[in-house]
Design a protein around this motif. Structure first.
Motif, PDB file in Angstrom:
ATOM      1  N   MET A 126       0.827  -1.208   0.000  1.00 15.36           N
ATOM      2  CA  MET A 126       0.000   0.000   0.000  1.00 15.36           C
ATOM      3  C   MET A 126       0.863   1.260   0.000  1.00 15.36           C
ATOM      4  SD  MET A 126      -3.130  -1.101  -0.126  1.00 15.36           S
ATOM      5  CE  MET A 126      -2.328  -2.276  -1.218  1.00 15.36           C
ATOM      6  N   ARG A 127       1.903   1.278   0.820  1.00 24.06           N
ATOM      7  CA  ARG A 127       2.779   2.454   0.854  1.00 24.06           C
ATOM      8  C   ARG A 127       3.505   2.648  -0.474  1.00 24.06           C
ATOM      9  NH1 ARG A 127       3.977   0.503   6.134  1.00 24.06           N
ATOM     10  NH2 ARG A 127       5.899  -0.448   5.362  1.00 24.06           N
ATOM     11  N   THR A 128       3.857   1.547  -1.116  1.00 22.95           N
ATOM     12  CA  THR A 128       4.518   1.653  -2.415  1.00 22.95           C
ATOM     13  C   THR A 128       3.561   2.211  -3.469  1.00 22.95           C
ATOM     14  OG1 THR A 128       5.937  -0.230  -1.860  1.00 22.95           O
ATOM     15  CG2 THR A 128       5.781   0.368  -4.192  1.00 22.95           C
ATOM     16  N   LEU A 129       2.335   1.695  -3.488  1.00 20.42           N
ATOM     17  CA  LEU A 129       1.348   2.197  -4.451  1.00 20.42           C
ATOM     18  C   LEU A 129       0.993   3.649  -4.176  1.00 20.42           C
ATOM     19  CD1 LEU A 129      -1.088  -0.864  -4.712  1.00 20.42           C
ATOM     20  CD2 LEU A 129       0.877  -0.298  -6.164  1.00 20.42           C
ATOM     21  N   ALA A 130       1.067   4.057  -2.910  1.00 17.61           N
ATOM     22  CA  ALA A 130       0.770   5.440  -2.544  1.00 17.61           C
ATOM     23  C   ALA A 130       1.975   6.356  -2.709  1.00 17.61           C
ATOM     24  CB  ALA A 130       0.267   5.494  -1.106  1.00 17.61           C
ATOM     25  N   THR A 131       3.059   5.851  -3.296  1.00 13.96           N
ATOM     26  CA  THR A 131       4.293   6.593  -3.600  1.00 13.96           C
ATOM     27  C   THR A 131       5.004   7.074  -2.337  1.00 13.96           C
ATOM     28  OG1 THR A 131       3.339   8.825  -3.839  1.00 13.96           O
ATOM     29  CG2 THR A 131       3.268   7.374  -5.781  1.00 13.96           C
ATOM     30  N   LEU A 132       4.818   6.381  -1.213  1.00 12.16           N
ATOM     31  CA  LEU A 132       5.485   6.768   0.028  1.00 12.16           C
ATOM     32  C   LEU A 132       6.819   6.055   0.210  1.00 12.16           C
ATOM     33  CD1 LEU A 132       2.434   6.870   2.465  1.00 12.16           C
ATOM     34  CD2 LEU A 132       3.527   8.768   1.244  1.00 12.16           C
ATOM     35  N   GLN A 133       7.065   5.007  -0.563  1.00 15.66           N
ATOM     36  CA  GLN A 133       8.360   4.349  -0.542  1.00 15.66           C
ATOM     37  C   GLN A 133       8.599   3.710  -1.904  1.00 15.66           C
ATOM     38  OE1 GLN A 133       7.811   1.462   2.664  1.00 15.66           O
ATOM     39  NE2 GLN A 133       7.645  -0.182   1.164  1.00 15.66           N
ATOM     40  N   ASP A 134       9.859   3.467  -2.197  1.00 12.97           N
ATOM     41  CA  ASP A 134      10.226   2.899  -3.492  1.00 12.97           C
ATOM     42  C   ASP A 134      10.446   1.396  -3.368  1.00 12.97           C
ATOM     43  OD1 ASP A 134      10.245   5.325  -4.938  1.00 12.97           O
ATOM     44  OD2 ASP A 134      12.236   5.809  -4.135  1.00 12.97           O
ATOM     45  N   PRO A 135      10.072   0.643  -4.392  1.00 17.32           N
ATOM     46  CA  PRO A 135      10.422  -0.777  -4.422  1.00 17.32           C
ATOM     47  C   PRO A 135      11.868  -0.943  -4.869  1.00 17.32           C
ATOM     48  CG  PRO A 135       9.262  -0.205  -6.424  1.00 17.32           C
ATOM     49  CD  PRO A 135       9.301   1.044  -5.589  1.00 17.32           C
ATOM     50  N   ASP A 136      12.393  -2.137  -4.718  1.00 12.30           N
ATOM     51  CA  ASP A 136      13.723  -2.423  -5.236  1.00 12.30           C
ATOM     52  C   ASP A 136      13.685  -2.603  -6.749  1.00 12.30           C
ATOM     53  OD1 ASP A 136      14.719  -2.404  -2.634  1.00 12.30           O
ATOM     54  OD2 ASP A 136      14.332  -4.545  -2.365  1.00 12.30           O
ATOM     55  N   SER A 137      12.598  -3.179  -7.237  1.00  9.34           N
ATOM     56  CA  SER A 137      12.440  -3.396  -8.674  1.00  9.34           C
ATOM     57  C   SER A 137      10.964  -3.574  -8.980  1.00  9.34           C
ATOM     58  CB  SER A 137      13.228  -4.630  -9.135  1.00  9.34           C
ATOM     59  OG  SER A 137      12.778  -5.792  -8.458  1.00  9.34           O
ATOM     60  N   GLY A 138      10.638  -3.528 -10.275  1.00 13.43           N
ATOM     61  CA  GLY A 138       9.263  -3.691 -10.695  1.00 13.43           C
ATOM     62  C   GLY A 138       8.689  -2.399 -11.256  1.00 13.43           C
ATOM     63  N   ALA A 139       7.407  -2.442 -11.604  1.00 18.15           N
ATOM     64  CA  ALA A 139       6.748  -1.295 -12.228  1.00 18.15           C
ATOM     65  C   ALA A 139       5.324  -1.168 -11.713  1.00 18.15           C
ATOM     66  CB  ALA A 139       6.736  -1.452 -13.749  1.00 18.15           C
ATOM     67  N   VAL A 140       4.843   0.070 -11.656  1.00 15.52           N
ATOM     68  CA  VAL A 140       3.457   0.364 -11.304  1.00 15.52           C
ATOM     69  C   VAL A 140       2.926   1.377 -12.313  1.00 15.52           C
ATOM     70  CG1 VAL A 140       1.868   1.227  -9.544  1.00 15.52           C
ATOM     71  CG2 VAL A 140       3.941   0.010  -8.851  1.00 15.52           C
ATOM     72  N   GLU A 141       1.777   1.077 -12.913  1.00 12.96           N
ATOM     73  CA  GLU A 141       1.163   1.985 -13.887  1.00 12.96           C
ATOM     74  C   GLU A 141      -0.283   2.252 -13.505  1.00 12.96           C
ATOM     75  OE1 GLU A 141       1.570  -0.084 -17.540  1.00 12.96           O
ATOM     76  OE2 GLU A 141       3.730   0.206 -17.692  1.00 12.96           O
ATOM     77  N   PHE A 142      -0.696   3.496 -13.635  1.00 14.61           N
ATOM     78  CA  PHE A 142      -2.097   3.862 -13.455  1.00 14.61           C
ATOM     79  C   PHE A 142      -2.574   4.453 -14.774  1.00 14.61           C
ATOM     80  CE2 PHE A 142      -5.512   6.703 -11.689  1.00 14.61           C
ATOM     81  CZ  PHE A 142      -6.364   5.660 -11.340  1.00 14.61           C
ATOM     82  N   GLY A 143      -3.375   3.662 -15.514  1.00 13.30           N
ATOM     83  CA  GLY A 143      -3.643   4.035 -16.891  1.00 13.30           C
ATOM     84  C   GLY A 143      -2.334   3.977 -17.653  1.00 13.30           C
TER      85      GLY A 143
END
Length: 299
Positions: free
Chosen positions: A50-67
């Motif tokens: 949830m924090r990653t999707l809310a841009t409060l922390q970064d993942p080590d790898s991977g991608a998130v797209e909204f539209g």
């Protein structure tokens, strides 16, 4: 320009903390408009996701797209259309609900005074807080504070709303009131409900995922998940003495006490033995099937 997409896509998201805990392990999810439940036990990785999707922390790898928006590269643009209610949040106890909402509306970029007053008034009505709008929030119940939290999250008319364990600790009345509120808003926008309470997902969500130890164990609809276990769940009242033997020999997915005696639910493609009766599975059986199945598969 804010993104107008209504689909959130998560690809191969990984996160390991400095202490060596792997919180997310190649998480893949496709979340469309509506209510989406993220179900898992405490420590499963839900809050990290949830924090990653809310841009409060970064993942080590991977991608998130909204539209079409690359969320990890353009966090500010996602925040323009994001509403976030964390598991724990602070409020100014001596300020009124109306004052707090007005303050956060300014922070959300609602500068026009009339528009701000209209949004604040509408959200107070929607969350059933209008009668106490002038009262200091320090005297609010837990449920009232949660409803104020979702009102804050809805400021600025977000297209993506994330709520993390919103019903934990609420009494049954406040819990149902809060779930009804979430159901109202989760029609045309993406709403992600993170919880360890199976009933929350059952009541609200048309799509859900089960996560444990940072891995997605299942993703789909509750109806399809239940249908997939039909004819495979059996129950039997047993004894405390016999219970360890059943747990050793069978896939016991859940145990509860009924009149002081253990009642076990077992996953098996056919009758596991004398005394077992078939039952219609529910979402709780699905949840425990996947959680306990992971334990049985683990080395």
């Amino acid at each position: 320009m804010a993104p107008d997409g209504s689909r959130l896509t998560v690809r191969d998201l990984c996160k390991t903390y400095p202490n060596g805990v792997r919180a997310l392990k190649n998480v893949n999810l496709a979340i469309s408009a509506g209510m989406f439940g993220l179900l898992g036990p405490n420590g499963a990785g839900k809050s990290t996701l949830m924090r990653t999707l809310a841009t409060l922390q970064d993942p080590d790898s991977g991608a998130v797209e909204f539209g079409a928006l690359d969320v990890l590269k353009h966090k500010e643009r996602l925040r323009e259309v994001l509403g976030y209610l964390p598991q724990e949040f602070g409020l100014y106890p001596n300020l009124s609900a109306e004052t707090i909402l007005d303050h956060f509306a300014v922070l959300k970029g609602v500068i026009d005074r009339r528009e701000r007053a209209a949004q604040v008034g509408a959200l107070l009505e929607q969350t059933n807080l209008a009668p106490v709008r002038k009262q200091a929030v320090g005297g609010f119940s837990g449920g009232m504070k949660q409803r104020l939290g979702i009102a804050i999250a809805l400021l600025g008319r977000p297209r993506l709303v994330i709520v993390d364990e919103p019903t934990a600790g609420l009494d049954p009345t406040e819990r149902h009131r809060f779930l009804d509120l979430l159901g109202e808003i989760g029609q045309d926008i993406v709403v992600i409900l993170s919880t360890h309470i199976v009933e929350d997902v059952h009541e609200l969500c048309s799509q859900f995922a089960i996560i444990s130890h940072g891995e997605v164990l299942y993703a789909g609809s509750p109806a399809a998940a239940v249908a997939g276990l039909r004819g495979q769940i059996w129950r039997r009242v047993t004894t405390r003495t016999e219970l360890p033997e059943l747990q050793r020999d069978l896939h016991v997915i859940a145990t509860r006490l009924v009149a002081g005696r253990p009642l076990v639910h077992v996953h098996h493609p056919e009758s596991p033995g004398p005394g077992f009766e078939p039952i219609e599975p529910d979402l709780e059986d699905v949840y425990f099937f996947h959680i306990t199945g992971r334990t049985r598969r683990a080395p």
